[in-house]
Scaffold this active site. Structure first.
Site, PDB file in Angstrom:
ATOM      1  N   SER A 658     -48.828 -40.582  -1.557  1.00  0.00           N
ATOM      2  CA  SER A 658     -49.449 -41.640  -0.763  1.00  0.00           C
ATOM      3  C   SER A 658     -48.543 -42.851  -0.586  1.00  0.00           C
ATOM      4  O   SER A 658     -48.810 -43.704   0.262  1.00  0.00           O
ATOM      5  CB  SER A 658     -50.766 -42.080  -1.417  1.00  0.00           C
ATOM      6  OG  SER A 658     -50.540 -42.652  -2.686  1.00  0.00           O
ATOM      7  N   LYS A 701     -58.023 -48.324  -3.496  1.00  0.00           N
ATOM      8  CA  LYS A 701     -56.758 -48.997  -3.186  1.00  0.00           C
ATOM      9  C   LYS A 701     -57.004 -50.293  -2.416  1.00  0.00           C
ATOM     10  O   LYS A 701     -56.412 -51.341  -2.731  1.00  0.00           O
ATOM     11  CB  LYS A 701     -55.865 -48.057  -2.377  1.00  0.00           C
ATOM     12  CG  LYS A 701     -55.355 -46.862  -3.158  1.00  0.00           C
ATOM     13  CD  LYS A 701     -54.574 -45.915  -2.261  1.00  0.00           C
ATOM     14  CE  LYS A 701     -54.043 -44.724  -3.046  1.00  0.00           C
ATOM     15  NZ  LYS A 701     -53.322 -43.761  -2.195  1.00  0.00           N
TER      16      LYS A 701
END
Length: 811
Positions: A658, A701
């Site tokens: 990611s 996140k």
């Protein structure tokens, strides 16, 4: 630069609204909604039940916490009640061969009746038989036999005495039955001294006559013994004939009650015969088997001899309605497959039919057996035994040590039990794959896989069913009532658990925990009903109990011990995002990703991999990044550079791809010397074509970066770049949504690295022209120019001038 729209708060709203749906629907429904959410598993279970035999057993595969056992039990129980109740199984003593106990099948409930009836019969026999032998009619017949024996005995004794006197001897018989002869001379007994003074010829004559007399007496003694044996046989026959009437009278009701069972009819005949052969035990005489065994159930059956008449109620289905459903939580060999127990007496082991114990497969015979595969595989012998039972369709009660090269002790061999049951193994997908690949027997026996899904589509129908399932779980747990708004709050939280605005998580066990904690809070606040406020409070307290590590990290961000900037710009740096799970808590945190480049042939080096801190997925992401970079800039020239990428202040294992988008952004910034905005964080995986692909944990996140920015002070410019495909996965907290609504925080979805770079730098990324170059004044043009410069510098031969007065080595 393209205008990249940001997400509005209304675009992040979870739809449909569960409050509106639940207010117009009745959630007090006894329908088992859990089964409705698992159509694949339900189809597999229905197929398993519809196919007879023992080949199509079911493996229920899913993650823990999805209610696998609850689903199976709620599916089976209503169907099992409509099934046929299996028979009772009893083990009886085999009077002909005690080492081979008899297995008898009875209609449900009759096993207990048989046991109670035989206990009463034996109790009556022990009480009434001694009195029966005291009856006058029996005593008269017995006295007649005694009288007849006495007459015969006296006659034979007289004949022995007469034979001795004829030969001149005196006959003496002591109390032990020993016979002695003494010679007579002139009617007087000859003493031993007088016998020694006789002449040899007289001694010889006396000895010869003594031998003849002894032979005659021996013949007569044999007649006495024969008459005594005949008397004993007639006495036993008389006792048996006299006792048979009482035994028949006591057994007659049981004979009638179980007349249709041929095995029991034969057993009752042997039962009667054994009683008649062992009448001394009922007449108060010494037992031939003095062993003292364990106490048996039932009054008056404590003596070891009378254990032989007990009934071992092996499987009792008197309380079962329909087919049995058995869940064995400790499937060891004996608990699962039964055993033949042993007891000790004077340092030795012994066993009999009464020590045969049933296992879970026997209690579930004719129905369903539920097992957890992780518990079962902890007992290899039990696993092997179960497979053997399912393959042979019968259960042989044996000791697990019998299958190894060990000394076997003497034991009994009960008749095997025919089996007809369905086994449902509950486990995870990984265990299923291992068993399927490495155990051929598993593939043949467990042919059906009931796959448990962990999410369901969020629709008005599923929301209503979800609330019904939660309501049922609350009532089964004895919790206070929940308002519809409280259920709506739980439904929204399940969407957050699923990390998908279009799905609901089916981890009902986790939601049940929250319901229990909400109930505890309502109890402390003396509230009779649990509303949405209490549910929110329970979620907040749960968050507070588990977010200690995140708070400690955030404190370091506040102190700026962790160097992550949330304002300004920087060349060769970008803010990446990561998620970390500690127990059941997931936290998202920002990290600074930095890149350096220089002249050389070393290529782009991944410091995480070099330090052995990068996992395989992270390494793959870096390789894809390099592939994209080569495809973009190495079409007409070689790539000649030395560079490095790393996570600043990362001291633990890093895995996942990611951050590859942010790493590529840092690399492009370092080569182009174009600064990147540090009030934005970037998450997304790069493909070889430059597309930004979806990643996991985007909700955590975003919230992690928001929390760092909030604690430092929101500027109104901060935000997160994320893959456009991840929009549906954003299920944000209320404070983040409010900040987005107030335009204090921003979320920008991107599809390509070009879009991301343009937003991060405020400059066009550029595109390749027909001549192979990139559009002017673009990031890519600056990168391409710098790469060309590095290639030229690497090819130049730079020599250092030698200083005067310095002699060469060795001169």
């Amino acid at each position: 630069m393209k205008n990249i729209p940001e997400l509005k708060a209304r675009q992040l709203k979870i739809e449909p609204d569960p409050r509106k749906i639940l207010r117009s629907n009745d959630i007090r429904d006894n329908t088992n909604a859990v089964c409705l959410f698992q159509p694949r598993a339900r189809k597999a279970l229905e197929m398993g039940l519809s196919i007879p035999g023992m080949e199509y057993n079911v493996y229920v595969a899913g993650e823990p916490g999805l209610g696998r056992t609850y689903l199976v039990e709620n599916f089976l129980l209503p169907r099992a009640k409509e099934g046929t109740t299996p028979p009772d199984l009893v083990y009886l003593n085999n009077f002909d061969n005690p080492d081979k106990p008899l297995l008898v099948s009875l209609t449900p409930g009759q096993g207990k009746v048989l046991k109670e009836n035989l206990q009463r019969v034996v109790k009556r026999l022990r009480r009434d038989l001694p009195r029966h032998f005291e009856q006058a009619s029996y005593l008269r017949l017995q006295n007649k036999l005694f009288t007849k024996l006495a007459l015969v005995r006296d006659d034979l004794m007289d004949r022995m005495d007469e034979a001795a006197q004829k030969k001149g001897f005196s006959l003496n018989i002591d109390d032990t039955g020993a016979v002695s002869l003494t010679p007579l001379v002139d009617g007087k007994v000859l003493s031993s001294e007088e016998f020694e003074r006789l002449e040899s010829s007289q001694k010889k004559v006396i000895k010869d006559q003594s031998s003849a007399v002894l032979n005659t007496i021996a013949d007569l003694s044999r007649l006495v013994n024969k008459s005594e044996q005949e008397f004993r046989a007639k006495e036993v026959q008389l006792a048996q004939e006299h006792a048979a009437s009482l035994v028949d009278r006591l057994l007659m009701p049981i004979h009638k009650k179980f007349a249709e069972n041929k095995a029991l009819k034969k057993y009752f005949d042997s039962f009667k015969e054994d009683i008649l052969e062992n009448l001394p035990h009922y007449q108060g005489r010494q037992e031939r088997e003095p062993r003292t065994g364990p106490e048996q159930q039932g009054e008056g059956l404590s003596d070891s001899f009378f254990q032989r008449y007990d009934v071992n109620l092996f499987v009792d289905n008197s309380e079962v309605t329909g087919a049995p459903v058995v869940k064995e939580i400790n499937p060891g060999f004996f608990n699962l497959l039964g055993c033949v127990e042993r007891e000790t007496e004077w340092g030795t082991y012994y066993t009999d039919f009464s020590l045969i114990k049933a296992g879970a497969v026997h209690r579930a015979n004719g129905g369903f057996l539920i097992l957890r595969v992780d518990d079962l595989l902890n007992h290899p012998a039990a696993w092997e035994g179960l497979l053997r039972c399912l393959r042979t369709k019968q259960s042989s009660l044996d000791d697990p040590t019998d299958h190894y090269d060990m000394l076997r002790t003497r034991t009994i061999s009960p008749d095997p039990i025919p089996l007809a049951l369905k086994v449902l193994l509950i486990g995870d997908d990984e265990t299923y794959e291992l068993l399927y690949m490495h155990d051929e027997r598993f593939r043949k026996i467990f042919k059906l896989k009931a796959h448990i899904q962990d999410t369901v589509e969020r629709t008005p129908e599923s929301i209503t069913g979800y609330a019904q399932a939660l309501d049922r779980a609350g009532r089964e747990s004895g919790l206070r009532g929940f308002t519809k708004d409280a259920f709506a709050e739980l439904v929204n939280y399940s969407t957050r658990m699923a990390e998908d605005r279009e799905r609901l998580s089916l981890h009902f066990s986790h939601l049940r925990e929250i319901m229990i904690e909400s109930n505890a809070l309502a109890n402390t606040q003396d509230k009779r009903v649990i509303d949405a406020v209490i549910v929110k409070q329970a979620l907040e307290e749960r968050e507070y109990r588990t977010n200690l590590y995140q708070e400690e990290f955030l404190r370091e961000y506040d102190r700026k011990s962790i160097k992550v900037r949330t304002q300004g710009q920087g060349v060769g740096v970008a803010n990446g995002l990561s998620v970390t799970q500690v127990g059941d808590y997931v936290m998202g945190l920002p990290h600074q990703i930095s890149c350096t480049v220089g002249v050389g042939h070393g290529g782009i080096m991944d410091l995480e991999r070099e330090a052995e801190l990068g996992g395989p997925i992270h390494t793959k992401g870096m390789m894809i990044l390099k592939s994209y970079f080569v495809n973009l800039f190495a079409r007409n020239k070689p790539l000649v550079l030395t560079g490095s990428l790393c996570f600043e202040q990362s001291y633990a294992q890093v895995d996942g791809d990611s951050a590859s988008g942010a790493e590529l952004a840092a690399l492009l910034s370092a080569l182009s010397n174009v600064p990147i905005r540090l009030d934005l964080a970037f998450t997304g995986a790069i493909s070889q074509s430059g597309a930004i692909m979806a990643v996991g944990g985007v909700t955590h996140k975003v919230e992690g970066f928001f929390e760092v920015c909030r604690r430092r002070g929101l500027t109104g410019q901060q935000g997160v770049l994320l893959p456009r495909d991840n929009i549906v996965h954003l299920v944000l907290r209320d404070n983040v949504l409010q900040a987005i609504k107030d335009r204090q925080f921003h979320i920008h979805p991107v599809s390509t690295i070009e879009e991301a770079m343009e937003f991060l730098t405020g400059k066009r990324a550029g595109e390749r022209l027909k001549d192979g170059r990139f559009s002017q004044n673009s990031i890519y043009a600056a990168v391409d120019e710098r790469l060309t410069e590095l290639a030229v510098l690497a090819e130049k031969k730079c020599t250092m001038p030698r200083r005067k007065g310095i002699k060469k080595a060795g001169s």
